[in-house]
Write a protein that holds these residues in place. Structure first.
Motif, mmCIF file in Angstrom:
data_model
loop_
_atom_site.group_PDB
_atom_site.id
_atom_site.type_symbol
_atom_site.label_atom_id
_atom_site.label_comp_id
_atom_site.label_asym_id
_atom_site.label_seq_id
_atom_site.Cartn_x
_atom_site.Cartn_y
_atom_site.Cartn_z
ATOM 1 N N UNK A 1 -31.573 -63.103 13.681
ATOM 2 C CA UNK A 1 -31.208 -64.271 14.588
ATOM 3 C C UNK A 1 -31.696 -65.428 13.533
ATOM 4 N N UNK A 2 -30.731 -66.508 13.387
ATOM 5 C CA UNK A 2 -31.245 -67.584 12.842
ATOM 6 C C UNK A 2 -31.238 -68.884 13.570
ATOM 7 N N UNK A 3 -32.012 -69.725 13.648
ATOM 8 C CA UNK A 3 -32.297 -70.805 14.463
ATOM 9 C C UNK A 3 -32.074 -71.973 13.676
ATOM 10 N N UNK A 4 -31.391 -73.043 13.970
ATOM 11 C CA UNK A 4 -31.351 -74.161 13.069
ATOM 12 C C UNK A 4 -31.500 -75.499 14.318
ATOM 13 N N UNK A 5 -32.756 -76.061 14.026
ATOM 14 C CA UNK A 5 -32.809 -77.272 15.000
ATOM 15 C C UNK A 5 -31.953 -78.343 14.725
ATOM 16 N N UNK A 7 -30.880 -82.016 13.898
ATOM 17 C CA UNK A 7 -31.442 -82.970 12.825
ATOM 18 C C UNK A 7 -31.993 -82.344 11.662
ATOM 19 N N UNK A 8 -31.876 -80.808 11.762
ATOM 20 C CA UNK A 8 -32.453 -79.939 10.631
ATOM 21 C C UNK A 8 -31.235 -80.140 9.504
ATOM 22 N N UNK A 9 -31.330 -80.139 8.247
ATOM 23 C CA UNK A 9 -30.459 -79.974 7.195
ATOM 24 C C UNK A 9 -29.686 -78.928 7.420
ATOM 25 N N UNK A 10 -28.475 -78.985 7.237
ATOM 26 C CA UNK A 10 -27.676 -77.655 7.354
ATOM 27 C C UNK A 10 -28.079 -76.528 6.392
ATOM 28 N N UNK A 11 -27.687 -75.333 6.805
ATOM 29 C CA UNK A 11 -28.176 -74.324 6.055
ATOM 30 C C UNK A 11 -27.316 -74.237 4.711
ATOM 31 N N UNK A 12 -28.318 -74.307 3.601
ATOM 32 C CA UNK A 12 -27.588 -74.418 2.153
ATOM 33 C C UNK A 12 -27.702 -73.206 1.651
ATOM 34 N N UNK A 13 -26.482 -72.648 1.022
ATOM 35 C CA UNK A 13 -26.371 -71.087 0.368
ATOM 36 C C UNK A 13 -25.773 -71.433 -0.926
ATOM 37 N N UNK A 14 -26.122 -70.895 -1.649
ATOM 38 C CA UNK A 14 -27.521 -69.943 -1.629
ATOM 39 C C UNK A 14 -28.671 -70.866 -1.665
ATOM 40 N N UNK A 118 -36.670 -70.235 5.850
ATOM 41 C CA UNK A 118 -37.791 -69.259 6.331
ATOM 42 C C UNK A 118 -37.320 -68.058 7.020
ATOM 43 N N UNK A 119 -38.060 -67.015 6.887
ATOM 44 C CA UNK A 119 -37.942 -65.692 7.461
ATOM 45 C C UNK A 119 -39.099 -65.369 8.035
ATOM 46 N N UNK A 145 -38.013 -77.853 10.080
ATOM 47 C CA UNK A 145 -37.221 -78.743 9.632
ATOM 48 C C UNK A 145 -36.069 -78.060 8.814
ATOM 49 N N UNK A 146 -36.195 -76.612 8.696
ATOM 50 C CA UNK A 146 -35.189 -75.953 7.970
ATOM 51 C C UNK A 146 -34.807 -74.773 8.871
ATOM 52 N N UNK A 147 -33.528 -74.268 8.543
ATOM 53 C CA UNK A 147 -33.262 -73.161 9.206
ATOM 54 C C UNK A 147 -34.426 -71.777 9.015
ATOM 55 N N UNK A 148 -34.526 -71.236 10.308
ATOM 56 C CA UNK A 148 -35.536 -70.151 10.403
ATOM 57 C C UNK A 148 -34.694 -68.840 10.885
ATOM 58 N N UNK A 149 -34.774 -67.649 10.104
ATOM 59 C CA UNK A 149 -34.452 -66.198 10.373
ATOM 60 C C UNK A 149 -35.716 -65.635 11.064
ATOM 61 N N UNK A 150 -35.496 -64.975 12.192
ATOM 62 C CA UNK A 150 -36.695 -64.054 12.738
ATOM 63 C C UNK A 150 -36.054 -62.665 12.832
ATOM 64 N N UNK A 151 -37.054 -61.898 12.294
ATOM 65 C CA UNK A 151 -36.638 -60.404 12.512
ATOM 66 C C UNK A 151 -37.771 -59.647 13.255
ATOM 67 N N UNK A 152 -37.142 -58.688 14.164
ATOM 68 C CA UNK A 152 -37.955 -57.859 15.055
ATOM 69 C C UNK A 152 -37.918 -56.504 14.829
ATOM 70 N N UNK A 153 -38.943 -55.682 15.045
ATOM 71 C CA UNK A 153 -38.696 -54.200 14.664
ATOM 72 C C UNK A 153 -38.025 -53.762 16.051
ATOM 73 N N UNK A 154 -37.079 -52.662 15.725
ATOM 74 C CA UNK A 154 -35.925 -52.441 17.047
ATOM 75 C C UNK A 154 -37.217 -51.791 17.871
ATOM 76 N N UNK A 155 -37.181 -51.722 18.863
ATOM 77 C CA UNK A 155 -37.541 -51.124 20.057
ATOM 78 C C UNK A 155 -37.149 -49.678 19.898
ATOM 79 N N UNK A 156 -38.103 -48.974 20.183
ATOM 80 C CA UNK A 156 -37.847 -47.482 20.249
ATOM 81 C C UNK A 156 -37.179 -46.972 21.464
#
Length: 159
Positions: A1-5, A7-14, A118-119, A145-156
């Motif tokens: 999942x990616x969160x962008x607050x 007022x945050x700079x848009x996601x720059x790719x790459x 950030x991840x 202030x930057x986009x953040x992706x967070x990862x979670x271990x899948x629940x068993x």
């Protein structure tokens, strides 16, 4: 999942500078793996950060021993993450150990090093330490202030 607050700079790719804070947990290991994959796909510099939490209330006779243990553990955590990145042939790796309040130090690192993505690894709420790190991740996601992706271990699925 990616969160962008707002007022945050848009996601720059790459992305150019990618931060993965790690505490050595399974969630952080997953975040490092995602960071390695994204750094390899984009040519970004992979920044690996570990924050040794400081500021326990009052003096403690065990403080020096505890600080040495925490520093040794921090060195191991950073070394493991660097080993993962080097094994995947990430071209540019930066690493740092900071001391302080994790959410504040992560935010300071983002600002100081011009991080553009950030991840974070998050955890289940099965014990206090995992819940607390989840709190750090939540603070970063809410205030970054930057986009953040967070990862979670899948629940068993066993049960």
């Amino acid at each position: 999942m990616i969160a962008v607050n707002p007022g945050t700079q848009p996601l720059a790719y790459p992305c150019q500078d990618l931060l993965v804070p790690t505490d050595g947990s399974r969630g952080s290991e997953l975040a490092v793996s995602e960071g390695v994959a994204l750094a390899n796909a984009t040519g970004a510099t992979l920044h690996i950060l570990h924050v040794v939490e400081t500021g326990s209330p009052g003096p403690d006779a065990r403080s020096l021993l505890k600080e040495e243990e925490l520093t040794n553990r921090a060195d191991e955590i950073i070394a493991d993450a660097i080993e993962t990145a080097e094994a995947a042939v990430v071209n540019s790796i930066a690493s740092k150990i900071e001391f302080g309040v994790p959410s504040k130090e992560i935010r300071n690192y983002i600002d100081t090093n011009e991080i553009d993505f950030a991840i974070l690894g998050t955890h289940g709420k099965t014990d206090f330490s995992r819940y607390r790190m989840g709190g750090v991740s939540a603070k970063i996601v809410r205030t970054s202030p930057v986009p953040v992706m967070w990862v979670r271990e899948p629940e068993s699925s066993g049960g």
